[in-house]
Design an enzyme around this catalytic site. Structure first.
Site, PDB file in Angstrom:
ATOM      1  N   GLU A  46      42.420  43.819   1.570  1.00 46.73           N
ATOM      2  CA  GLU A  46      43.660  44.290   2.218  1.00 46.73           C
ATOM      3  C   GLU A  46      43.243  44.723   3.613  1.00 46.73           C
ATOM      4  O   GLU A  46      42.527  45.718   3.751  1.00 46.73           O
ATOM      5  CB  GLU A  46      44.258  45.490   1.467  1.00 46.73           C
ATOM      6  N   CYS A  92      48.082  50.516   8.544  1.00 42.65           N
ATOM      7  CA  CYS A  92      47.869  49.060   8.611  1.00 42.65           C
ATOM      8  C   CYS A  92      49.183  48.314   8.864  1.00 42.65           C
ATOM      9  O   CYS A  92      49.203  47.297   9.535  1.00 42.65           O
ATOM     10  CB  CYS A  92      47.230  48.573   7.324  1.00 42.65           C
ATOM     11  N   LYS A  94      33.664  53.593  -3.193  1.00 41.56           N
ATOM     12  CA  LYS A  94      33.030  54.151  -1.989  1.00 41.56           C
ATOM     13  C   LYS A  94      34.122  54.529  -0.993  1.00 41.56           C
ATOM     14  O   LYS A  94      34.758  53.680  -0.393  1.00 41.56           O
ATOM     15  CB  LYS A  94      32.087  53.136  -1.323  1.00 41.56           C
ATOM     16  N   GLU A 139      44.822  45.034  17.031  1.00 40.39           N
ATOM     17  CA  GLU A 139      45.201  46.246  16.287  1.00 40.39           C
ATOM     18  C   GLU A 139      44.580  47.457  16.979  1.00 40.39           C
ATOM     19  O   GLU A 139      43.363  47.600  17.026  1.00 40.39           O
ATOM     20  CB  GLU A 139      44.701  46.147  14.844  1.00 40.39           C
TER      21      GLU A 139
HETATM   22  P1  NAP Z   1      36.570  49.728   8.192  1.00 39.93           P
HETATM   23  O1  NAP Z   1      35.738  50.116   9.353  1.00 39.93           O
HETATM   24  O2  NAP Z   1      36.684  48.294   7.836  1.00 39.93           O
HETATM   25  O3  NAP Z   1      36.001  50.574   6.957  1.00 39.93           O
HETATM   26  C1  NAP Z   1      36.579  50.491   5.694  1.00 39.93           C
HETATM   27  C2  NAP Z   1      35.544  50.824   4.644  1.00 39.93           C
HETATM   28  O4  NAP Z   1      34.512  49.839   4.680  1.00 39.93           O
HETATM   29  C3  NAP Z   1      34.852  52.172   4.855  1.00 39.93           C
HETATM   30  O5  NAP Z   1      34.602  52.767   3.610  1.00 39.93           O
HETATM   31  C4  NAP Z   1      33.562  51.761   5.541  1.00 39.93           C
HETATM   32  O6  NAP Z   1      32.521  52.700   5.391  1.00 39.93           O
HETATM   33  C5  NAP Z   1      33.255  50.474   4.806  1.00 39.93           C
HETATM   34  N1  NAP Z   1      32.342  49.560   5.503  1.00 39.93           N
HETATM   35  C6  NAP Z   1      32.096  49.476   6.838  1.00 39.93           C
HETATM   36  N2  NAP Z   1      31.186  48.498   7.071  1.00 39.93           N
HETATM   37  C7  NAP Z   1      30.845  47.966   5.874  1.00 39.93           C
HETATM   38  C8  NAP Z   1      29.972  46.926   5.454  1.00 39.93           C
HETATM   39  N3  NAP Z   1      29.228  46.237   6.338  1.00 39.93           N
HETATM   40  N4  NAP Z   1      29.891  46.629   4.146  1.00 39.93           N
HETATM   41  C9  NAP Z   1      30.632  47.312   3.237  1.00 39.93           C
HETATM   42  N5  NAP Z   1      31.463  48.318   3.568  1.00 39.93           N
HETATM   43  C10 NAP Z   1      31.588  48.638   4.876  1.00 39.93           C
HETATM   44  O7  NAP Z   1      38.074  50.261   8.334  1.00 39.93           O
HETATM   45  P2  NAP Z   1      38.565  51.696   8.745  1.00 39.93           P
HETATM   46  O8  NAP Z   1      38.312  51.861  10.196  1.00 39.93           O
HETATM   47  O9  NAP Z   1      38.022  52.705   7.784  1.00 39.93           O
HETATM   48  O10 NAP Z   1      40.134  51.586   8.427  1.00 39.93           O
HETATM   49  C11 NAP Z   1      41.019  51.046   9.313  1.00 39.93           C
HETATM   50  C12 NAP Z   1      41.315  49.592   8.976  1.00 39.93           C
HETATM   51  O11 NAP Z   1      41.808  49.504   7.638  1.00 39.93           O
HETATM   52  C13 NAP Z   1      42.420  49.032   9.848  1.00 39.93           C
HETATM   53  O12 NAP Z   1      42.084  47.732  10.243  1.00 39.93           O
HETATM   54  C14 NAP Z   1      43.632  49.011   8.915  1.00 39.93           C
HETATM   55  O13 NAP Z   1      44.612  48.086   9.269  1.00 39.93           O
HETATM   56  C15 NAP Z   1      42.989  48.697   7.613  1.00 39.93           C
HETATM   57  N6  NAP Z   1      43.859  49.094   6.489  1.00 39.93           N
HETATM   58  C16 NAP Z   1      44.479  48.120   5.753  1.00 39.93           C
HETATM   59  C17 NAP Z   1      45.327  48.465   4.712  1.00 39.93           C
HETATM   60  C18 NAP Z   1      46.004  47.416   3.871  1.00 39.93           C
HETATM   61  O14 NAP Z   1      46.438  47.744   2.769  1.00 39.93           O
HETATM   62  N7  NAP Z   1      46.106  46.177   4.326  1.00 39.93           N
HETATM   63  C19 NAP Z   1      45.560  49.818   4.409  1.00 39.93           C
HETATM   64  C20 NAP Z   1      44.911  50.787   5.168  1.00 39.93           C
HETATM   65  C21 NAP Z   1      44.053  50.408   6.210  1.00 39.93           C
HETATM   66  P3  NAP Z   1      32.275  53.812   6.543  1.00 39.93           P
HETATM   67  O15 NAP Z   1      33.433  54.712   6.501  1.00 39.93           O
HETATM   68  O16 NAP Z   1      31.004  54.452   6.170  1.00 39.93           O
HETATM   69  O17 NAP Z   1      32.195  53.058   7.848  1.00 39.93           O
END
Ligand code: NAP
Length: 497
Positions: free
Chosen positions: A267, A301, A191, A400
């Protein structure tokens, strides 16, 4: 590819055919309910295309297809050397379509075209090729048991995996999840983030072309709160691999516990320390201090958003970094000269603006930036922004922000630098800059993060694992360690008469 001009890329974009349907059972299909959602170009806010908006019924269908493919053994029981050939072919096809995929990623995410064509696309192909090439070199074990016994310890695929990825590195995180999960024989449902589904949809079709059997890979675009949640709660999914925010990661652990205890690897976010000692190569350290925060507009991240600087050089060093920050003024992502594009959307820009206000209210000194720019573009662009005089208890040092905002914090000695670095709920990455190998190594060893650079930032390749300590997660992407997240160990104990 790299000598294309902004005009060339714009002309390619005008002729680009964009696939927005879900990918299920080896075919592109509309969502069962026929729903769509527009995906926008962050550079100008305009619609790129309509994308299938998959729901719970699509998830159930995709899980059934993936389960059937897994149980059939068409992929799981294929010789690793044959799985390797498919993955290597897939990597080659991605490179054959490099310009098209780089353009899709640029348009969908707002990343500079020089980053997507020079970084994301070749890196995704390398990831897939690396995992493919590794998988037929992995041996299982024969345990040291008494002579009348034989004990086999084998790695077996988990079964059906759900992979949920974010919008900031859609193609890279997709490759980091798909390469090891597929190499180890699983069936997968990916997804993508709602904002950025296009590159994953495109490379799914190429996987089929490379010979991946139908049903082994599904890509379902749709909302995290419904579709993603349903996948995470699904009782017929064996493993969940996630890259995204710590907040959502916590929920996924709960969903696993509420359902079938599916293996859940996360992650998550970061607030990484970048520690600079007075004896470092300051010119190089200043260049990379800016890279560490402003690359990808700070939507990274591992961004080194806490610049922790020895007090004796702080004033001079901040001046150097402010000068470097000017090379990161945002521009049109389709221009190969652009280093930083827009924020992903207006909401993310608003978050950045709020944190700039919070930094001011907390008493930090704004040394550079602080404003939205390119107001007429229709996109959400923000200047590279630097706060000095930050203390580690401020919100701009603890939370963050996920934008181009750097917080500079001073330290007196190595002990204090380490204490500041470790005073965070996160533990994803960091770096230390010093020409004294004793200081550098002592500090690197004491900082509790998954990846630490010495005299570099963002160093690493496919040979090393990537993941976080503390609330930055519990899984590992990349390297052969990633295979551990997608396999179970099975013991077979044989006794002879
Ligand atoms: P996010 O809001 O957590 O969303 C990530 C994914 O999860 C999206 O596909 C989102 O779908 C989905 N999602 C949201 N709510 C959910 C739920 N209740 N159940 C299941 N899936 C759900 O993160 P983001 O804003 O896209 O990305 C930024 C974050 O990612 C930052 O915190 C960053 O640090 C972290 N990140 C970490 C790494 C690493 O390797 N450690 C790498 C890259 C990014 P939708 O798009 O439809 O909301």
């Amino acid at each position: 590819m790299l000598d294309k001009t902004v005009k060339d890329w714009n002309s390619d974009a005008a002729n680009l055919e964009i696939e927005g349907r879900a990918f299920i059972n080896g075919r592109y299909e509309d969502a069962l309910a026929g729903e769509t959602r527009a995906t926008l170009n962050p550079a100008n806010g305009q619609k790129l295309t309509d994308v299938a908006n998959c729901g719970i019924e699509d998830a159930d269908h995709a899980v059934a297809v993936a389960r059937k493919a897994f149980e059939s053994g068409v992929w799981a029981s294929m010789a690793p050397a044959d799985r390797k050939m498919v993955l290597v072919r897939w990597a080659e096809l991605i490179l054959d379509h490099a310009d098209e995929i780089a353009l899709l990623e640029c348009l969908d995410v707002g990343k500079p075209i020089s980053d997507t064509s020079g970084g994301d696309v070749p890196s995704a192909a390398r990831t897939i090729r690396w995992s493919g090439e590794a998988i037929d070199k992995v041996y299982d074990q024969v345990a040291p048991v008494p002579a009348n016994c034989l004990a086999l310890v084998q790695r077996l695929p988990l079964g059906v995996i759900a992979a949920i990825v974010p919008w900031n590195f859609p193609l890279s995180t997709t490759a980091w999840k798909l390469a090891p999960s597929l190499a180890t024989g699983n069936s997968v449902i990916l997804k993508p983030a709602s904002n950025t589904p296009l590159s994953a949809l495109r490379i799914a079709g190429l996987a089929s072309e490379a010979g991946l059997p139908d049903g082994v890979l599904q890509v379902l675009p749709g909302p995290g709160g419904s579709l993603g949640r349903h996948l995470a709660l699904h009782n017929d999914i064996d493993g969940l691999t996630f890259t995204g925010s710590t907040e959502v990661g916590k929920r996924l652990m709960q969903y696993s516990g509420e359902s079938n205890l599916k293996r859940t690897f996360l992650e998550l976010g970061g607030k990484s320390p970048n520690i600079v000692f007075a004896d470092a190569n300051l010119e190089k350290a200043a260049t990379f201090a800016a890279v560490a925060v402003f690359f990808n507009g700070g939507q990274t991240c591992t961004a080194g958003t806490r610049l922790i600087v020895e007090e004796s050089i702080r004033e001079k060093f901040v001046e150097m970094v402010v000068a470097k920050s000017q090379k990161w003024m945002p521009g049109d992502p389709m221009d190969p000269a652009t280093t930083m594009g827009p924020m992903i959307d207006a909401g993310q820009l608003q978050t950045v603006a709020e944190y700039v206000d919070i930094g001011r209210e907390e008493g930090a000194s704004l040394m550079a930036g602080g404003n939205q720019v390119m107001l007429d573009s229709g996109g959400s662009y923000h200047e590279p922004t630097i706060f000095d005089g930050v203390t580690n208890n401020m919100r701009i040092a603890q939370e963050e922000i996920f934008g181009p905002v750097m917080s500079v914090i001073g330290f007196k000695d190595a002990e204090e630098a380490v204490a500041i670095a470790n005073d965070s709920i996160y533990g994803l990455a960091g770096a230390v800059w010093s020409n004294n190998i004793n200081t550098a190594h002592r500090v690197a060893a004491a900082v509790r993060v998954g990846t630490m650079g010495i005299n570099n930032y963002f160093g690493g390749d496919m040979t090393v694992p990537f993941g976080g300590f503390k609330q930055s997660g519990n899984g590992r992407d990349k390297s052969m360690h990633a295979f551990d997240d997608y396999t179970e160990l099975k013991t077979t104990w044989i006794e002879f008469d």
